[in-house]
Design an enzyme around this catalytic site. Structure first.
Site, PDB file in Angstrom:
ATOM      1  N   HIS A  54       7.019 -14.398  14.522  1.00 12.95           N
ATOM      2  CA  HIS A  54       8.195 -15.415  13.846  1.00 12.95           C
ATOM      3  C   HIS A  54       8.975 -14.788  12.273  1.00 12.95           C
ATOM      4  O   HIS A  54       7.531 -14.062  12.808  1.00 12.95           O
ATOM      5  CB  HIS A  54       8.061 -17.167  13.010  1.00 12.95           C
ATOM      6  CG  HIS A  54       6.836 -17.456  12.684  1.00 12.95           C
ATOM      7  ND1 HIS A  54       5.327 -17.018  12.838  1.00 12.95           N
ATOM      8  CD2 HIS A  54       6.822 -17.595  10.897  1.00 12.95           C
ATOM      9  CE1 HIS A  54       4.973 -17.104  12.546  1.00 12.95           C
ATOM     10  NE2 HIS A  54       5.238 -18.170  10.277  1.00 12.95           N
ATOM     11  N   HIS A  56       8.410 -15.029   9.381  1.00 13.03           N
ATOM     12  CA  HIS A  56       8.166 -15.123   7.877  1.00 13.03           C
ATOM     13  C   HIS A  56       7.620 -13.546   7.570  1.00 13.03           C
ATOM     14  O   HIS A  56       6.766 -12.719   8.533  1.00 13.03           O
ATOM     15  CB  HIS A  56       6.695 -16.285   7.548  1.00 13.03           C
ATOM     16  CG  HIS A  56       7.628 -17.189   7.813  1.00 13.03           C
ATOM     17  ND1 HIS A  56       6.876 -18.324   7.939  1.00 13.03           N
ATOM     18  CD2 HIS A  56       8.894 -17.710   7.247  1.00 13.03           C
ATOM     19  CE1 HIS A  56       7.998 -19.586   8.178  1.00 13.03           C
ATOM     20  NE2 HIS A  56       9.046 -19.428   7.408  1.00 13.03           N
ATOM     21  N   ASP A  58       4.635 -13.253   5.924  1.00 13.88           N
ATOM     22  CA  ASP A  58       2.893 -12.691   5.984  1.00 13.88           C
ATOM     23  C   ASP A  58       2.620 -12.367   7.161  1.00 13.88           C
ATOM     24  O   ASP A  58       1.465 -12.076   8.015  1.00 13.88           O
ATOM     25  CB  ASP A  58       2.468 -13.130   5.528  1.00 13.88           C
ATOM     26  CG  ASP A  58       2.505 -15.194   5.796  1.00 13.88           C
ATOM     27  OD1 ASP A  58       4.054 -15.099   6.999  1.00 13.88           O
ATOM     28  OD2 ASP A  58       1.612 -16.052   6.306  1.00 13.88           O
ATOM     29  N   HIS A  59       4.396 -12.281   7.842  1.00 11.34           N
ATOM     30  CA  HIS A  59       3.662 -12.121  10.287  1.00 11.34           C
ATOM     31  C   HIS A  59       4.578 -10.491  10.290  1.00 11.34           C
ATOM     32  O   HIS A  59       4.801  -9.943  11.546  1.00 11.34           O
ATOM     33  CB  HIS A  59       4.124 -12.715  10.669  1.00 11.34           C
ATOM     34  CG  HIS A  59       3.314 -14.330  10.275  1.00 11.34           C
ATOM     35  ND1 HIS A  59       2.371 -14.602  11.079  1.00 11.34           N
ATOM     36  CD2 HIS A  59       3.616 -15.097   9.246  1.00 11.34           C
ATOM     37  CE1 HIS A  59       1.367 -16.249  10.379  1.00 11.34           C
ATOM     38  NE2 HIS A  59       2.773 -15.923   9.431  1.00 11.34           N
ATOM     39  N   HIS A 113       7.304 -24.755  13.253  1.00 11.11           N
ATOM     40  CA  HIS A 113       6.815 -24.571  12.452  1.00 11.11           C
ATOM     41  C   HIS A 113       7.940 -22.926  11.122  1.00 11.11           C
ATOM     42  O   HIS A 113       8.683 -23.891  10.508  1.00 11.11           O
ATOM     43  CB  HIS A 113       5.218 -23.123  11.567  1.00 11.11           C
ATOM     44  CG  HIS A 113       5.374 -22.524  10.779  1.00 11.11           C
ATOM     45  ND1 HIS A 113       5.713 -22.847   9.728  1.00 11.11           N
ATOM     46  CD2 HIS A 113       5.637 -21.244  10.908  1.00 11.11           C
ATOM     47  CE1 HIS A 113       4.820 -21.660   8.814  1.00 11.11           C
ATOM     48  NE2 HIS A 113       5.043 -20.536   9.578  1.00 11.11           N
ATOM     49  N   ASP A 137       1.589 -19.367  13.238  1.00 13.43           N
ATOM     50  CA  ASP A 137       2.089 -20.399  12.526  1.00 13.43           C
ATOM     51  C   ASP A 137       1.847 -21.494  13.258  1.00 13.43           C
ATOM     52  O   ASP A 137       2.493 -22.635  12.801  1.00 13.43           O
ATOM     53  CB  ASP A 137       2.489 -20.299  11.663  1.00 13.43           C
ATOM     54  CG  ASP A 137       1.934 -19.567  10.479  1.00 13.43           C
ATOM     55  OD1 ASP A 137       0.451 -18.464  10.290  1.00 13.43           O
ATOM     56  OD2 ASP A 137       2.734 -19.074   9.187  1.00 13.43           O
ATOM     57  N   HIS A 175      -4.273 -17.401  10.326  1.00 15.13           N
ATOM     58  CA  HIS A 175      -4.409 -17.771   8.619  1.00 15.13           C
ATOM     59  C   HIS A 175      -6.158 -18.597   9.097  1.00 15.13           C
ATOM     60  O   HIS A 175      -6.125 -19.082  10.059  1.00 15.13           O
ATOM     61  CB  HIS A 175      -3.922 -18.846   8.008  1.00 15.13           C
ATOM     62  CG  HIS A 175      -2.326 -17.979   8.236  1.00 15.13           C
ATOM     63  ND1 HIS A 175      -2.119 -17.587   6.678  1.00 15.13           N
ATOM     64  CD2 HIS A 175      -1.221 -18.627   8.217  1.00 15.13           C
ATOM     65  CE1 HIS A 175      -0.866 -17.461   6.312  1.00 15.13           C
ATOM     66  NE2 HIS A 175      -0.524 -17.793   7.931  1.00 15.13           N
TER      67      HIS A 175
HETATM   68 FE    FE Z   1       1.877 -17.820   8.257  1.00 14.24          FE
HETATM   69 ZN    ZN Z   2       4.951 -18.713   8.359  1.00 20.31          ZN
END
Ligand code: FE
Ligand code: ZN
Length: 257
Positions: A54, A56, A58-59, A113, A137, A175
């Site tokens: 996805h 985001h 942090d990905h 998410h 996530d 995570h």
């Molecule tokens: Fe994340």
């Molecule tokens: Zn995420």
């Protein structure tokens, strides 16, 4: 196929799939490029694929830098994420297939998410070997992702899809949230003995900084409240007899926890 877990940022994991015969690698959700480049160099492999679950930051944060170093790398993501994943070249929908070396991965559309979230599932290639699920996530060990762009009904639909995979499937979630998740889980499923034991085990593991990812689908089905919306103990703990309402109430409590 060998899978390497790279801890980055506060609590993210990047996963690197290695095919040492072909000297190639694929990376799942590169939050950052630098630690991935270190591992690629260490194993002397070339990066051929970036699999994003996805959009985001942090990905996908490392996508662009990895593309500079490996101009031929192919960047995959969900079709609904069009325009949101840096460098995306392939737009995947539910049921599509991806290839890495001789491994074939299946794409699962699992919104909740985010509205565009996908998972990559690599089924077992031989008997007694686990399948590998990269679910971003969506499922976490002992928990699930927050509903930023999706509804409880969508997330239950996505979890239902994932819950049908074999119990020995390894779950590579993005995570290290397990201890916090289990501390919450015990509040809505206090009489679950396997969950009680898991909380003890994970507390011990984390006090020694041992990673708790990957987890297995079987233990998640037995101890993760976000896969247990249809279990009587969970329903009575949030005073509902409706599956989606139960999930929504558990998610709501976790948001406040
Ligand atoms: Fe994340
Ligand atoms: Zn995420």
């Amino acid at each position: 196929m060998e899978i390497i877990r790279i801890p980055v940022l506060a609590d993210n994991y990047i996963f690197l799939m290695l095919d040492l015969d072909r000297k190639i690698a694929a990376v799942v959700d590169p939050a950052e490029a630098a630690p991935v480049l270190v591992e690629l160099a260490r194993h002397q492999v070339k990066l051929v694929a970036i699999f994003n679950t996805h959009h985001h930051g942090d990905h996908v944060g490392g996508n662009k830098e990895l593309m500079v170093v490996f101009p031929d790398v192919c960047v995959y993501g969900g079709v609904e994420d069009r325009g949101r994943i840096p460098g995306q070249q392939v737009y995947l929908a539910d049921g599509d297939r991806v290839q890495f070396g001789d491994q074939i991965g299946e794409v699962l559309f699992i919104p909740g998410h985010t509205r565009a979230h996908i998972a990559y599932y690599f089924p077992p290639v031989e008997i007694n070997v686990p399948g590998e699920l990269f679910c971003g996530d969506t499922i976490f060990a002992g928990g699930c992702g927050r509903l930023f762009e999706g509804t409880p009904a969508q997330m239950v639909g996505s979890m239902t899809k994932l819950r049908q995979l074999p119990d020995n499937t390894r779950i590579w979630c993005a995570h290290e949230y397990t201890l916090g998740n289990l501390k919450f889980a015990i509040t809505v499923d206090p009489d679950n003995q396997e969950l009680q034991q898991r909380l003890v085990d994970v507390t011990d593991a984390r006090s020694n900084l041992i990673p708790t990812v990957p987890t297995f689908l079987g233990i998640e089905k037995r101890t993760n409240p976000f896969l247990r919306w249809d279990v009587a103990a969970l329903q009575s703990s949030v005073a509902s007899n409706d599956a989606i309402e139960t999930f929504a109430r558990i998610r709501g409590r976790k948001d406040q926890f």
